[in-house]
Design a protein around this motif. Sequence first.
Motif, mmCIF file in Angstrom:
data_model
loop_
_atom_site.group_PDB
_atom_site.id
_atom_site.type_symbol
_atom_site.label_atom_id
_atom_site.label_comp_id
_atom_site.label_asym_id
_atom_site.label_seq_id
_atom_site.Cartn_x
_atom_site.Cartn_y
_atom_site.Cartn_z
ATOM 1 N N TRP A 146 46.084 37.015 34.385
ATOM 2 C CA TRP A 146 45.825 38.359 33.893
ATOM 3 C C TRP A 146 46.344 38.556 32.478
ATOM 4 O O TRP A 146 47.370 38.003 32.090
ATOM 5 C CB TRP A 146 46.500 39.398 34.794
ATOM 6 C CG TRP A 146 45.841 39.534 36.133
ATOM 7 C CD1 TRP A 146 46.315 39.064 37.325
ATOM 8 C CD2 TRP A 146 44.608 40.178 36.420
ATOM 9 N NE1 TRP A 146 45.442 39.367 38.334
ATOM 10 C CE2 TRP A 146 44.388 40.057 37.808
ATOM 11 C CE3 TRP A 146 43.650 40.840 35.639
ATOM 12 C CZ2 TRP A 146 43.256 40.590 38.431
ATOM 13 C CZ3 TRP A 146 42.540 41.366 36.263
ATOM 14 C CH2 TRP A 146 42.348 41.230 37.642
ATOM 15 N N HIS A 147 45.633 39.360 31.737
ATOM 16 C CA HIS A 147 46.113 39.898 30.464
ATOM 17 C C HIS A 147 47.325 40.764 30.804
ATOM 18 O O HIS A 147 47.426 41.322 31.900
ATOM 19 C CB HIS A 147 44.997 40.740 29.834
ATOM 20 C CG HIS A 147 45.319 41.280 28.495
ATOM 21 N ND1 HIS A 147 46.109 42.384 28.322
ATOM 22 C CD2 HIS A 147 44.949 40.868 27.262
ATOM 23 C CE1 HIS A 147 46.207 42.646 27.029
ATOM 24 N NE2 HIS A 147 45.511 41.736 26.361
ATOM 25 N N SER A 148 48.256 40.921 29.879
ATOM 26 C CA SER A 148 49.513 41.634 30.166
ATOM 27 C C SER A 148 49.314 43.073 30.635
ATOM 28 O O SER A 148 50.139 43.600 31.369
ATOM 29 C CB SER A 148 50.410 41.621 28.923
ATOM 30 O OG SER A 148 49.752 42.251 27.839
ATOM 31 N N ARG A 149 48.216 43.728 30.253
ATOM 32 C CA ARG A 149 47.981 45.118 30.659
ATOM 33 C C ARG A 149 47.186 45.233 31.946
ATOM 34 O O ARG A 149 46.867 46.337 32.380
ATOM 35 C CB ARG A 149 47.244 45.861 29.548
ATOM 36 C CG ARG A 149 48.026 45.970 28.259
ATOM 37 C CD ARG A 149 47.287 46.820 27.245
ATOM 38 N NE ARG A 149 45.897 46.441 27.085
ATOM 39 C CZ ARG A 149 45.399 45.815 26.044
ATOM 40 N NH1 ARG A 149 46.182 45.475 25.039
ATOM 41 N NH2 ARG A 149 44.117 45.509 25.963
ATOM 42 N N ALA A 150 46.825 44.133 32.555
ATOM 43 C CA ALA A 150 45.935 44.161 33.710
ATOM 44 C C ALA A 150 46.596 43.503 34.919
ATOM 45 O O ALA A 150 47.532 42.739 34.764
ATOM 46 C CB ALA A 150 44.638 43.443 33.356
ATOM 47 N N PRO A 151 46.105 43.810 36.135
ATOM 48 C CA PRO A 151 45.126 44.847 36.419
ATOM 49 C C PRO A 151 45.739 46.242 36.264
ATOM 50 O O PRO A 151 46.949 46.407 36.382
ATOM 51 C CB PRO A 151 44.704 44.580 37.855
ATOM 52 C CG PRO A 151 45.868 43.883 38.473
ATOM 53 C CD PRO A 151 46.531 43.115 37.355
ATOM 54 N N TYR A 152 44.862 47.193 36.011
ATOM 55 C CA TYR A 152 45.323 48.571 35.836
ATOM 56 C C TYR A 152 45.926 49.117 37.120
ATOM 57 O O TYR A 152 45.668 48.608 38.206
ATOM 58 C CB TYR A 152 44.158 49.460 35.397
ATOM 59 C CG TYR A 152 43.705 49.201 33.986
ATOM 60 C CD1 TYR A 152 44.407 49.713 32.902
ATOM 61 C CD2 TYR A 152 42.574 48.430 33.735
ATOM 62 C CE1 TYR A 152 43.990 49.478 31.596
ATOM 63 C CE2 TYR A 152 42.149 48.189 32.439
ATOM 64 C CZ TYR A 152 42.867 48.709 31.381
ATOM 65 O OH TYR A 152 42.453 48.465 30.098
ATOM 66 N N GLU A 153 46.732 50.184 36.984
ATOM 67 C CA GLU A 153 47.352 50.807 38.159
ATOM 68 C C GLU A 153 46.287 51.249 39.158
ATOM 69 O O GLU A 153 46.449 51.082 40.358
ATOM 70 C CB GLU A 153 48.203 52.012 37.720
ATOM 71 C CG GLU A 153 49.091 52.525 38.825
ATOM 72 C CD GLU A 153 50.056 53.573 38.317
ATOM 73 O OE1 GLU A 153 50.329 54.500 39.090
ATOM 74 O OE2 GLU A 153 50.523 53.470 37.163
ATOM 75 N N SER A 154 45.196 51.837 38.647
ATOM 76 C CA SER A 154 44.016 52.121 39.480
ATOM 77 C C SER A 154 42.996 51.043 39.129
ATOM 78 O O SER A 154 42.265 51.162 38.147
ATOM 79 C CB SER A 154 43.442 53.497 39.164
ATOM 80 O OG SER A 154 44.373 54.503 39.475
ATOM 81 N N PRO A 155 42.960 49.944 39.903
ATOM 82 C CA PRO A 155 42.164 48.789 39.524
ATOM 83 C C PRO A 155 40.668 49.083 39.411
ATOM 84 O O PRO A 155 40.135 49.929 40.122
ATOM 85 C CB PRO A 155 42.431 47.769 40.624
ATOM 86 C CG PRO A 155 43.348 48.379 41.577
ATOM 87 C CD PRO A 155 43.640 49.770 41.164
ATOM 88 N N ARG A 156 40.040 48.366 38.517
ATOM 89 C CA ARG A 156 38.598 48.468 38.285
ATOM 90 C C ARG A 156 37.955 47.191 38.824
ATOM 91 O O ARG A 156 38.554 46.125 38.754
ATOM 92 C CB ARG A 156 38.346 48.622 36.792
ATOM 93 C CG ARG A 156 39.055 49.850 36.253
ATOM 94 C CD ARG A 156 39.170 49.816 34.755
ATOM 95 N NE ARG A 156 39.935 50.981 34.285
ATOM 96 C CZ ARG A 156 40.099 51.293 33.020
ATOM 97 N NH1 ARG A 156 39.569 50.539 32.081
ATOM 98 N NH2 ARG A 156 40.784 52.356 32.686
#
Length: 197
Positions: A146-156
Amino acid sequence: MALLAMRTVTAACLLYCIISGIESIKGNEELNLSTSNATTGSIHEERSFAHGNEGRCDVLYDNKCFTLIISMAKMTLGEAEAVCKAAKGRLANVYGEEHFNLLRALIRSRTPIGHSGNYAWLGMTLDTKTRRVKLSNGEWAPYTRWHSRAPYESPRPYIGFNVVCDNTNINAQGYADEWASHRIEGALCESKVPWER
């Protein structure tokens, strides 16, 4: 002065993409599969920026061709799928760490002039409940980074491959989860090798 510099970079990028696209289309008149050998795959020496690059491989891995198509206008997931279909393929999967590194190098090499990185759609998806990545055939992905900002808190549910030019910034290299409507620069396409059709 900054505006003039930005216009010059934009014009240079546009000219580069047009010239590369013309070369890509011309290259389809003759099947050109010259490659340089890597450990388990091969990297194609020419660039593919236009539709219609059937028979061209940017990366050859495990008897599959991987072609990166860049659009300065950026693409939604649906547009990226259509671009790959036009190139006689589909959005790509990543089949392991070594394959990830080959594709990362390819995406980095196609970073538009004046940009700090590049981003391409993949054919993999995110199971938003388990936060595990699936290949396009529904199997779990054998390698996830994963990229450092991913996955988002509300995943896409959809996956892009984000790469920065600074190869030492390991945290900024990897998958990011996105909505299908998000617009990104590229589509990484996967197809059968031409000689096995």
